[in-house]
Structures are given as C-alpha cells and as structure tokens.
Design a protein around this motif. Structure first.
Motif, mmCIF file in Angstrom:
data_model
loop_
_atom_site.group_PDB
_atom_site.id
_atom_site.type_symbol
_atom_site.label_atom_id
_atom_site.label_comp_id
_atom_site.label_asym_id
_atom_site.label_seq_id
_atom_site.Cartn_x
_atom_site.Cartn_y
_atom_site.Cartn_z
ATOM 1 N N VAL A 1 7.959 5.623 -49.678
ATOM 2 C CA VAL A 1 6.997 4.344 -49.937
ATOM 3 C C VAL A 1 7.634 3.192 -49.541
ATOM 4 N N THR A 2 7.050 2.419 -48.738
ATOM 5 C CA THR A 2 7.486 0.967 -48.459
ATOM 6 C C THR A 2 6.840 0.043 -48.814
ATOM 7 N N GLU A 3 7.419 -1.301 -49.004
ATOM 8 C CA GLU A 3 6.691 -2.263 -49.561
ATOM 9 C C GLU A 3 6.388 -3.235 -48.419
ATOM 10 N N LYS A 4 5.171 -3.572 -48.173
ATOM 11 C CA LYS A 4 4.797 -4.417 -47.109
ATOM 12 C C LYS A 4 4.353 -5.737 -47.917
ATOM 13 N N SER A 5 5.162 -6.756 -47.489
ATOM 14 C CA SER A 5 4.973 -8.063 -48.246
ATOM 15 C C SER A 5 3.656 -8.860 -47.753
ATOM 16 N N ALA A 6 3.255 -9.848 -48.504
ATOM 17 C CA ALA A 6 2.194 -10.455 -48.237
ATOM 18 C C ALA A 6 2.446 -11.169 -47.053
ATOM 19 N N ARG A 7 1.212 -11.450 -46.133
ATOM 20 C CA ARG A 7 1.508 -12.205 -44.875
ATOM 21 C C ARG A 7 0.178 -13.175 -44.320
ATOM 22 N N LYS A 8 0.211 -13.998 -43.555
ATOM 23 C CA LYS A 8 -1.064 -14.620 -43.076
ATOM 24 C C LYS A 8 -1.615 -13.863 -41.841
ATOM 25 N N GLY A 9 -2.865 -13.618 -41.800
ATOM 26 C CA GLY A 9 -3.333 -12.977 -40.363
ATOM 27 C C GLY A 9 -4.456 -13.796 -40.080
ATOM 28 N N VAL A 10 -5.118 -13.314 -39.084
ATOM 29 C CA VAL A 10 -6.441 -14.022 -38.446
ATOM 30 C C VAL A 10 -7.497 -13.267 -38.121
ATOM 31 N N ASN A 11 -8.629 -13.270 -38.717
ATOM 32 C CA ASN A 11 -9.764 -12.264 -38.524
ATOM 33 C C ASN A 11 -10.050 -12.422 -37.297
ATOM 34 N N PRO A 12 -10.048 -11.290 -36.493
ATOM 35 C CA PRO A 12 -10.425 -11.601 -34.907
ATOM 36 C C PRO A 12 -11.709 -11.930 -34.694
ATOM 37 N N LYS A 13 -12.710 -11.585 -35.564
ATOM 38 C CA LYS A 13 -14.284 -11.843 -35.265
ATOM 39 C C LYS A 13 -14.289 -13.428 -35.347
ATOM 40 N N THR A 14 -13.861 -14.036 -36.345
ATOM 41 C CA THR A 14 -14.335 -15.350 -36.632
ATOM 42 C C THR A 14 -13.001 -16.166 -36.447
ATOM 43 N N LYS A 15 -12.006 -15.734 -36.080
ATOM 44 C CA LYS A 15 -10.874 -16.551 -35.722
ATOM 45 C C LYS A 15 -10.296 -17.440 -36.879
ATOM 46 N N GLN A 16 -10.662 -17.162 -38.230
ATOM 47 C CA GLN A 16 -10.139 -17.739 -39.419
ATOM 48 C C GLN A 16 -9.187 -17.104 -39.955
#
Length: 90
Positions: free
Chosen positions: A52-67
């Motif tokens: 099991v690996t831990e994935k940290s929180a991150r910022k992303g972009v909604n590809p549909k709305t670009k938000q």
C-alpha cells in the motif's frame, strides 16, 4: 482473463475441482486484501509483491471545465513484479 476463466485454468493445471479452486482463489484474494487493509505487505517469491502506498493531496484541473480542484490524499495498492515473472513476460 476474467475470474471464471482464471478459476478454470487453475483447476485444469492443479487437478483440483472447480469448487475447491474457487474457494482457494477467494481465500487468496481475501487474505491479501485483509493484509493490505491492515497496512502490511504480501511478497510471493518469484511472482511479486503487493503493498500500500500513500498518495498525498494535490492540486488538479477538471479537464471539462478547466477549473482547479483539490484532489484529496488517498491510499493506493501497488504491485511490483518479481524477477521470475518479469523474465517470463519478456
């Protein structure tokens, strides 16, 4: 290969009945799942290891709305192939 095909293949190679093979496969999956849930690791020599690996929180972009969106931290299952399996696949 789906689960039914996998059970049929294991049954044919091992000589076990399909019912016994299904029980064994389900016991394997349940055991690995329980070990990973408790934070452990399962290593099968020559085949590979599950962890099991831990994935940290991150910022992303909604590809549909670009938000911009916040992607929360989560746990993920990782499989690393063993040497014998990797050589067989080559």
């Amino acid at each position: 290969m789906n689960k039914t095909e996998f059970i049929n293949a294991i049954s044919a190679k091992s000589g076990l009945s399909k019912v016994d093979t299904k029980k064994a496969v389900e016991a394997f999956v349940e055991t690995v799942s329980e070990e990973l849930k408790s934070g452990g690791k399962v290593a099968l020599l020559g085949f590979g290891s599950f962890s099991v690996t831990e994935k940290s929180a991150r910022k992303g972009v909604n590809p549909k709305t670009k938000q911009p969106i916040d992607i929360p931290a989560r746990k993920s299952v990782k499989f690393k192939a063993g040497t014998e399996l990797a050589e067989t696949v080559k």
